[in-house]
Design an enzyme around this catalytic site. Structure first.
Site, PDB file in Angstrom:
ATOM      1  N   TYR A   1       0.994  -1.433  -0.335  1.00 36.46           N
ATOM      2  CA  TYR A   1      -0.203  -0.011  -0.218  1.00 36.46           C
ATOM      3  C   TYR A   1       0.547   1.408  -0.063  1.00 36.46           C
ATOM      4  CZ  TYR A   1       1.000   0.864   5.052  1.00 36.46           C
ATOM      5  OH  TYR A   1       1.451   1.133   5.933  1.00 36.46           O
TER       6      TYR A   1
ATOM      7  N   ARG B   1       8.399   3.831  -5.418  1.00 38.56           N
ATOM      8  CA  ARG B   1       8.516   2.514  -3.661  1.00 38.56           C
ATOM      9  C   ARG B   1       7.596   1.647  -4.248  1.00 38.56           C
ATOM     10  NH1 ARG B   1       7.924   4.768   1.967  1.00 38.56           N
ATOM     11  NH2 ARG B   1       5.799   5.236   1.176  1.00 38.56           N
TER      12      ARG B   1
ATOM     13  N   HIS C   1      -1.572 -21.211  -0.215  1.00 43.51           N
ATOM     14  CA  HIS C   1      -0.511 -19.909   0.306  1.00 43.51           C
ATOM     15  C   HIS C   1       0.087 -19.571  -1.298  1.00 43.51           C
ATOM     16  CE1 HIS C   1      -1.007 -21.458   3.928  1.00 43.51           C
ATOM     17  NE2 HIS C   1      -0.843 -20.640   4.765  1.00 43.51           N
TER      18      HIS C   1
ATOM     19  N   LYS D   1       6.487  -2.206   1.718  1.00 39.00           N
ATOM     20  CA  LYS D   1       5.588  -1.917   2.216  1.00 39.00           C
ATOM     21  C   LYS D   1       3.937  -2.133   2.555  1.00 39.00           C
ATOM     22  CE  LYS D   1       3.149   3.374   2.951  1.00 39.00           C
ATOM     23  NZ  LYS D   1       3.319   3.651   4.748  1.00 39.00           N
TER      24      LYS D   1
ATOM     25  N   GLU E   1      12.515   2.363  13.676  1.00 41.36           N
ATOM     26  CA  GLU E   1      11.411   3.081  14.145  1.00 41.36           C
ATOM     27  C   GLU E   1      10.403   3.043  14.890  1.00 41.36           C
ATOM     28  OE1 GLU E   1       9.779   2.215   9.764  1.00 41.36           O
ATOM     29  OE2 GLU E   1       9.596  -0.010  10.241  1.00 41.36           O
TER      30      GLU E   1
HETATM   31  N1  PDD Z   1       3.155   4.965   7.306  1.00 41.17           N
HETATM   32  N2  PDD Z   1       7.732   4.175   8.984  1.00 41.17           N
HETATM   33  C1  PDD Z   1       6.297   2.741   8.981  1.00 41.17           C
HETATM   34  C2  PDD Z   1       6.308   1.431   9.574  1.00 41.17           C
HETATM   35  C3  PDD Z   1       4.940   3.753   8.412  1.00 41.17           C
HETATM   36  O1  PDD Z   1       3.850   2.466   8.758  1.00 41.17           O
HETATM   37  C4  PDD Z   1       5.103   4.754   7.972  1.00 41.17           C
HETATM   38  C5  PDD Z   1       3.738   5.314   7.171  1.00 41.17           C
HETATM   39  C6  PDD Z   1       6.374   4.987   8.107  1.00 41.17           C
HETATM   40  C7  PDD Z   1       6.993   6.497   6.810  1.00 41.17           C
HETATM   41  O2  PDD Z   1       6.611   6.192   5.993  1.00 41.17           O
HETATM   42  P1  PDD Z   1       5.600   7.993   4.646  1.00 41.17           P
HETATM   43  O3  PDD Z   1       6.675   8.782   5.297  1.00 41.17           O
HETATM   44  O4  PDD Z   1       6.228   7.245   3.817  1.00 41.17           O
HETATM   45  O5  PDD Z   1       4.869   8.325   5.131  1.00 41.17           O
HETATM   46  C8  PDD Z   1       7.339   4.436   8.452  1.00 41.17           C
HETATM   47  C9  PDD Z   1       1.335   5.629   7.215  1.00 41.17           C
HETATM   48  C10 PDD Z   1       1.539   6.794   6.871  1.00 41.17           C
HETATM   49  C11 PDD Z   1       0.400   4.719   7.137  1.00 41.17           C
HETATM   50  O6  PDD Z   1       0.794   3.027   7.567  1.00 41.17           O
HETATM   51  O7  PDD Z   1      -0.446   5.012   7.048  1.00 41.17           O
END
Ligand code: PDD
Length: 285
Positions: free
Chosen positions: A32, A51, A102, A149, A182
């Site tokens: 996503y 990405r 799977h 992601k 993070e």
């Molecule tokens: N989340 N690390 C994780 C685990 C995240 O889920 C996110 C962002 C980030 C920051 O990434 P970015 O700057 O590209 O948004 C780092 C989004 C906002 C979400 O899950 O909705």
């Protein structure tokens, strides 16, 4: 009523339907993006789509669409929802087979869904008005491919919920070596004696778009460098400023860590300086 995009159609969200055999539902087999738009203007769009495309390759999901083709769809969703401040959540799953197995099935079409949600105005570089976070630290118990992601976010949401139950807004995660990775849904920056640092990118960290925009802004418009390196839990506890970055929050100053004030317990001066630049340049990306 919000207008969504599902597999080539624009339709009222309430009418959007997918199969219970969708592999996003069964396995979290998808990726996503979350992309903010303010006054109808998308932030970091190309970086988000690049990405996404890297994620599709990792998952071996075939969906050949250019950045411009994606942009057209997103702009249509924004327009159909009346512009203004909206987040666009793009969810791509491998699709639905006619059985639950799977291994990756052949010959199924990916499911593509875009959800528009009205959001607050962007973060402002004013300590009195800024959104701030209280954060609690947790050992990172997610999987070993956090650079993808993935829509499979159970590890992340369990950490987030645990921090909410601590009375906080976000969890700050550290690995078994007590090195910061993070946040549950954000990246992290620490400031000590005027020097900035952020964990380097590896399989423990999502390469955040806000993080990469921030790094570029620092390089282009300031003399301040930022080190990408290992940051220990001990170090973060002694930091003058701690920031969390994400597309849903911009750069958020952390004012409390595990119940203790960070710095003076207010958004710090370096955050204010950098947030001003971020607010000025966010639409350049
Ligand atoms: N989340 N690390 C994780 C685990 C995240 O889920 C996110 C962002 C980030 C920051 O990434 P970015 O700057 O590209 O948004 C780092 C989004 C906002 C979400 O899950 O909705």
């Amino acid at each position: 009523m919000s207008i969504a995009y599902l597999n080539g159609e624009f339709l009222p969200l309430e009418q959007a339907r997918i199969s219970p055999l969708d592999r996003g539902f069964l396995f979290g087999d998808g990726i996503y993006e979350y992309i903010p738009s303010y006054d109808g203007k998308l932030v970091g769009f190309r970086l988000h789509i690049e990405r996404l495309q890297r994620g599709l390759v990792e998952l071996k999901i075939e969906l050949p669409r250019s950045v411009d083709q994606w942009r057209e769809v997103f702009e249509e969703v924004i327009a159909r929802n009346g512009g203004g401040h909206q987040s666009l959540y793009l969810h791509i799953s491998r699709g639905a087979d006619n059985k639950r197995e799977h291994g990756y099935p052949k010959g199924i079409e990916p499911t593509v869904f875009i959800l528009a949600t009205v959001i607050d105005p962007p973060q402002v570089a004013d300590p009195a008005l800024a959104r701030t976070y209280k954060v609690s630290t947790k050992q990172d118990l997610r999987w070993g491919r956090c650079h993808i992601k993935s829509t499979a976010l159970l590890g992340n949401i369990m950490h987030k919920q645990s921090s909410i139950e601590d009375g906080c807004d976000e969890a700050l995660l550290y690995n078994e070596l007590e090195e910061i990775t993070e946040g549950a849904s954000s990246n992290v920056v620490v400031v000590k004696d005027g020097k900035l640092a952020t964990p380097m990118l590896d399989n423990q960290v999502l390469p955040g778009i806000t993080r990469s925009v921030l790094l570029d802004i620092l390089a282009k418009y300031t003399q301040r460098g930022i080190e990408q390196r290992v940051i220990t839990l001990t170090e973060v506890r002694k930091a003058d400023e701690v920031w969390m970055t994400s597309s849903s929050k911009d750069i958020v100053p952390v004012i409390e860590l595990d119940g203790k004030q960070v710095g003076h317990g207010k958004p710090g001066p370096i955050w204010q300086e950098i947030m001003k630049l971020f607010a000025k340049h966010r639409f350049d990306y």
